[in-house]
Design a protein around this motif. Structure first.
Motif, PDB file in Angstrom:
ATOM      1  N   ASN A 178      -8.569 -11.181  -2.780  1.00 50.91           N
ATOM      2  CA  ASN A 178      -7.886 -10.211  -3.461  1.00 50.91           C
ATOM      3  C   ASN A 178      -8.341  -8.793  -3.896  1.00 50.91           C
ATOM      4  OD1 ASN A 178      -6.606  -8.952  -6.417  1.00 50.91           O
ATOM      5  ND2 ASN A 178      -5.099 -10.148  -5.161  1.00 50.91           N
ATOM      6  N   ARG A 179      -7.509  -7.639  -3.370  1.00 49.14           N
ATOM      7  CA  ARG A 179      -8.319  -6.540  -3.533  1.00 49.14           C
ATOM      8  C   ARG A 179      -7.239  -5.471  -4.324  1.00 49.14           C
ATOM      9  NH1 ARG A 179     -11.752  -5.048   1.761  1.00 49.14           N
ATOM     10  NH2 ARG A 179     -12.406  -3.293   0.254  1.00 49.14           N
ATOM     11  N   THR A 180      -7.693  -4.514  -5.193  1.00 41.98           N
ATOM     12  CA  THR A 180      -6.953  -3.699  -5.693  1.00 41.98           C
ATOM     13  C   THR A 180      -7.576  -2.262  -5.774  1.00 41.98           C
ATOM     14  OG1 THR A 180      -5.543  -5.535  -7.084  1.00 41.98           O
ATOM     15  CG2 THR A 180      -5.333  -3.321  -7.745  1.00 41.98           C
ATOM     16  N   LYS A 181      -7.032  -1.548  -5.391  1.00 43.81           N
ATOM     17  CA  LYS A 181      -7.704   0.147  -5.322  1.00 43.81           C
ATOM     18  C   LYS A 181      -6.649   1.194  -5.702  1.00 43.81           C
ATOM     19  CE  LYS A 181      -9.879   3.126  -1.936  1.00 43.81           C
ATOM     20  NZ  LYS A 181     -10.260   3.276  -0.365  1.00 43.81           N
TER      21      LYS A 181
ATOM     22  N   GLU B 237       0.846  -1.367  -0.059  1.00 41.70           N
ATOM     23  CA  GLU B 237      -0.069  -0.160   0.040  1.00 41.70           C
ATOM     24  C   GLU B 237       0.714   1.338   0.266  1.00 41.70           C
ATOM     25  OE1 GLU B 237      -1.455   0.795   4.438  1.00 41.70           O
ATOM     26  OE2 GLU B 237      -2.173  -1.133   3.894  1.00 41.70           O
TER      27      GLU B 237
ATOM     28  N   TYR C  92      -3.555   0.451  -3.113  1.00 39.62           N
ATOM     29  CA  TYR C  92      -3.218  -0.872  -2.474  1.00 39.62           C
ATOM     30  C   TYR C  92      -3.245  -1.985  -3.403  1.00 39.62           C
ATOM     31  CZ  TYR C  92      -7.920  -1.129  -0.719  1.00 39.62           C
ATOM     32  OH  TYR C  92      -9.287  -1.171  -0.343  1.00 39.62           O
ATOM     33  N   VAL C  93      -2.624  -3.129  -3.247  1.00 42.13           N
ATOM     34  CA  VAL C  93      -2.999  -4.470  -3.536  1.00 42.13           C
ATOM     35  C   VAL C  93      -2.860  -5.418  -2.320  1.00 42.13           C
ATOM     36  CG1 VAL C  93      -2.063  -6.102  -4.901  1.00 42.13           C
ATOM     37  CG2 VAL C  93      -1.882  -3.994  -5.685  1.00 42.13           C
ATOM     38  N   LYS C  94      -3.990  -6.188  -2.098  1.00 43.55           N
ATOM     39  CA  LYS C  94      -4.095  -7.033  -1.172  1.00 43.55           C
ATOM     40  C   LYS C  94      -4.479  -8.362  -1.449  1.00 43.55           C
ATOM     41  CE  LYS C  94      -5.185  -3.145   2.095  1.00 43.55           C
ATOM     42  NZ  LYS C  94      -6.343  -2.675   3.175  1.00 43.55           N
ATOM     43  N   ASN C  95      -3.823  -9.573  -0.689  1.00 42.29           N
ATOM     44  CA  ASN C  95      -4.166 -10.792  -0.729  1.00 42.29           C
ATOM     45  C   ASN C  95      -4.457 -11.263   0.667  1.00 42.29           C
ATOM     46  OD1 ASN C  95      -4.805 -12.833  -2.439  1.00 42.29           O
ATOM     47  ND2 ASN C  95      -2.981 -14.017  -2.022  1.00 42.29           N
TER      48      ASN C  95
ATOM     49  N   GLU D 181     -12.082   0.172  -7.273  1.00 45.31           N
ATOM     50  CA  GLU D 181     -11.473  -1.064  -6.364  1.00 45.31           C
ATOM     51  C   GLU D 181     -12.198  -2.221  -7.150  1.00 45.31           C
ATOM     52  OE1 GLU D 181     -10.914  -2.924  -2.087  1.00 45.31           O
ATOM     53  OE2 GLU D 181     -12.033  -1.188  -2.374  1.00 45.31           O
TER      54      GLU D 181
END
Length: 695
Positions: free
Chosen positions: A484-487, A435, A456-459, A506
């Motif tokens: 998985n989130r990309t925003k 992030e 951010y990119v989250k797993n 997102e």
């Protein structure tokens, strides 16, 4: 309530008097100035017309918060705002962004998706963020004289009133060591039957700021008890009241029958937090801009950081399982006389080494490497009705992760903060988070423009209670995939124009949510088909969901006439899984003036909160969570303007407001429901009083 308020005031008076004497002996009567901060707790520019004159804030008073990972400080304004006090105790948020159950202190969830926090391991207290304090929200205060704030709110009178009392105290033992406490008591008796809320939350804090050693400590206790009524039995009591009782009369709110009775959710939590660091560096001589006095200043070069956080929570569901309640739920796994309890405990240690920003001209940014280890333990019921017996089963999880941070916080033009972390061992192995956020400040047409960007990119491994939960009415053990989130989101702020424009998008894969899996059944004569209101299961959407959101804040002024506006537009690519209102609006029209030789500040006006119709989330009383409506019975809510008229006064250290809540209380299809079968409170008078003591 009166006993609690009186006792607290008496304690604060005694402590304040003792602390004042102690401070005078430590500091003497002189005071030195502090730098002011022009951004609020969310990093937004402060409207300088909405804060007190410098004379109302004693010299030597400052406040800040810290982040939970490294203990880095963020300066926040001292709580002496002149305006907006009337919205400071609104369960729906100051601009009405939350769905809630009507009562003060009830669970809530934001209409605006980008404002929804991720589900945490403390699953059952997530919806109570209105009042609960976390270490990152706790405000530390440095003060040359003891600082005390007492605040009291009330809505209505008699047996159905709502009340809230808050007390905050801070004092310094010397220039480096300070401590204090905070008390927050909410008692919402409930305008409707079986709806009361009771929350008693408090914390202690201490800090030490030395050249080489720095420390922040907090101990937080929260107690939440909520009576669950399952909503009213028939919405027509609100939407079409004349249809009830054959038009003979309209029912008072406290006369309307509810679906449940004698059911409570109770949460008790304890949270200990300590972050400290040891700094290596050197001393240098420095001269201030206003005089020629040379001072010796310590310049930190390297910091060794340690943070430990301990969280404990006990959640208990209490139900006297009579016939009425049994018909409301589809499953009854534990029988009538049973204990429905789950416990959670977490210990997380983080150690890091930081190369500090700004110790020489080449160190334009700070660099930190860190390692975290977390141990989690969950206990819950593990038996089914008819089995040999009921017992508690423990689930233990461990996670080891490593990461780094690159940060630039000094200077006036450009700031940024980039952080990455990955779990390398344990339950969350493969979970990662990258992030970043930053801001650029520049001049445009003789005005300051601020551009903020965050991404951010989250797993993320779904929270434990999404994966396992055993209780009286719900029972699941799920094998879930990583979320998985990309925003990416940006915000443009122009102070002089009173303008903020924000937009973001997102993408979420494996979106995890609570769904209503109620089924229909026929009665004994197969003549009537009923649908259970409340059966919950965890689901994942295997594909991707996109959410777009844009927000415009634009304020206008013509003399003493003001109009503040906020418009949020958002769009979900899958409204069956993630329903959202397309528009969320807030408008505030008011007169602002100073009277009595400009000593008394007055704000007189009305505001309106509105969101377009959508399939708003339902509420599951057995777990205190919001979930999707039953597809067989779902209906849209919204399209109702919630209007409040108010007068807000500020005289020196005292703030006071009167408000007529739900002024246009209406009927019909677009009536005052934010959650299915949970009407908002009817029209009523609210008041609030806040008093600051600086000596």
């Amino acid at each position: 309530m009166r006993k609690i308020i009186f006792t607290t005031i008496l304690i604060l008076f005694c402590v304040n008097s003792f602390a004042q004497n102690m401070m005078q002996s430590q500091y003497g009567s002189s005071a030195s100035g502090l730098n002011s901060d022009r951004f609020d707790r969310n990093g937004n520019p402060i409207d300088t017309t909405a804060v007190n004159d410098a004379s109302t804030i004693p010299v030597g008073l400052s406040s800040w918060t810290i982040d939970e990972r490294f203990g880095n400080k963020t300066t926040v304004p001292v709580d002496t705002l002149l305006f907006g006090f009337q919205n400071s105790n609104d369960n729906g948020g100051p601009t009405g962004h939350y769905t809630y159950l009507g009562n003060l202190g009830s669970p809530r969830i934001s209409h605006v998706f980008f404002e929804r926090a991720e589900t945490t391991q403390e699953f059952f207290t997530d919806p109570y963020d209105f009042a609960l304090i976390t270490p990152s929200k706790l405000i530390y205060t440095n003060t040359k004289s003891p600082f005390t704030n007492l605040t009291y709110y009330k809505h209505g009178a008699g047996k159905r009133s709502e009340e809230r009392f808050k007390a905050y105290f801070a004092v310094n033992a010397n220039k480096r060591l300070g401590f204090g406490f905070n008390i927050d008591y909410i008692y919402g008796r409930g305008k409707y039957m079986n709806q009361s809320t009771a929350q008693f939350n408090g914390n202690l804090f201490a800090y030490y700021h030395g050249d080489k050693y720095d420390m922040h400590f907090s101990l937080i206790n929260d107690n939440i008890k909520v009576t669950e009524n399952g909503g009213i039995v028939d919405d027509r009591y609100i939407t079409h009241p004349l249809d009830m009782a054959d038009g003979g009369r309209e029912y008072k709110s406290y006369e309307i029958q509810t679906n449940l009775q004698d059911i409570w959710n109770k949460n008790t939590g304890y949270h200990a937090f300590l972050t400290h660091r040891y700094n290596l560096g050197f001393y240098k001589d420095e001269t201030s801009e206003n005089d020629t006095i040379v001072r010796e200043v310590f310049v930190p070069v390297t910091s060794f950081i340690h943070t430990v956080k301990v969280d404990m929570n006990k959640r208990q569901y209490i139900s006297y399982d009579d016939n009425q309640n049994r018909e409301y739920f589809e499953n009854h796994y534990l029988g009538t006389d049973s204990t429905d309890v789950t416990k959670y405990m977490s210990v997380k240690n983080t150690v890091g080494i930081s190369l500090r920003e700004g110790f020489n001209k080449w160190a334009k940014a700070g660099l930190t490497a860190f390692l975290s280890f977390e141990h989690r333990r969950f206990s819950m019921t593990d038996s089914i009705e008819g089995s040999a017996g009921q017992f508690m089963r423990d689930y233990k999880e461990n996670t080891l992760s490593v990461g780094g941070q690159l940060i630039k916080s000094q200077g006036k033009t450009l700031h940024y903060d980039v952080l990455g972390e990955i779990a390398i061992l344990g339950e969350d192995i493969g979970q990662f988070n990258i992030e970043g956020k930053g801001d650029l400040n520049f001049r445009l047409f003789n005005d300051t423009v601020r551009l903020d960007v965050n991404a951010y990119v989250k797993n993320v491994n779904p929270a434990f209670y999404y994966r396992h939960f055993h209780s009286k009415h719900y029972w699941w053990d799920n094998n879930l995939s990583m979320i998985n989130r990309t925003k990416i989101e940006g915000k443009l702020s122009i102070d002089h124009w009173r303008t903020q424009l924000q937009a973001g998008v997102e993408n979420i894969t494996n979106y995890t949510y609570l769904d209503n899996v109620s089924v229909g059944y026929a009665d004994q004569n197969n003549e009537d088909v009923k649908t259970y209101n409340n059966n919950v299961a965890v689901k994942q959407n295997p594909g991707s969901i996109q959410v777009f959101s844009a927000k415009l804040r634009q304020d206008f002024q013509l003399g003493i006439l003001h109009l503040d506006n906020e418009v949020v537009y958002q769009k979900s690519s899958n409204n069956n899984v993630l329903p959202l209102p397309e528009l969320v609006l807030y408008h505030n029209l008011y007169l602002r003036a100073k009277l009595a030789k400009k000593v008394l500040s007055v704000e007189l006006g009305a505001d309106v909160r509105y969101f377009t119709q959508y399939y708003a989330p339902d509420y599951a009383p057995a777990i205190g969570q919001f979930y999707l409506q039953n597809p067989e019975t779902k209906y849209k809510l919204g399209g109702y303007p919630l209007v409040n008229a108010y007068i807000n006064l500020h005289l020196k250290r005292t703030r006071f407001f009167l408000m007529m809540y739900n002024l246009v209380q209406g009927t019909g299809e677009r009536s005052y429901f934010f959650a299915p079968h949970y009407p908002l409170n009817p029209r009523g008078l609210k008041l609030g009083l806040s008093w600051n003591f600086f000596d």
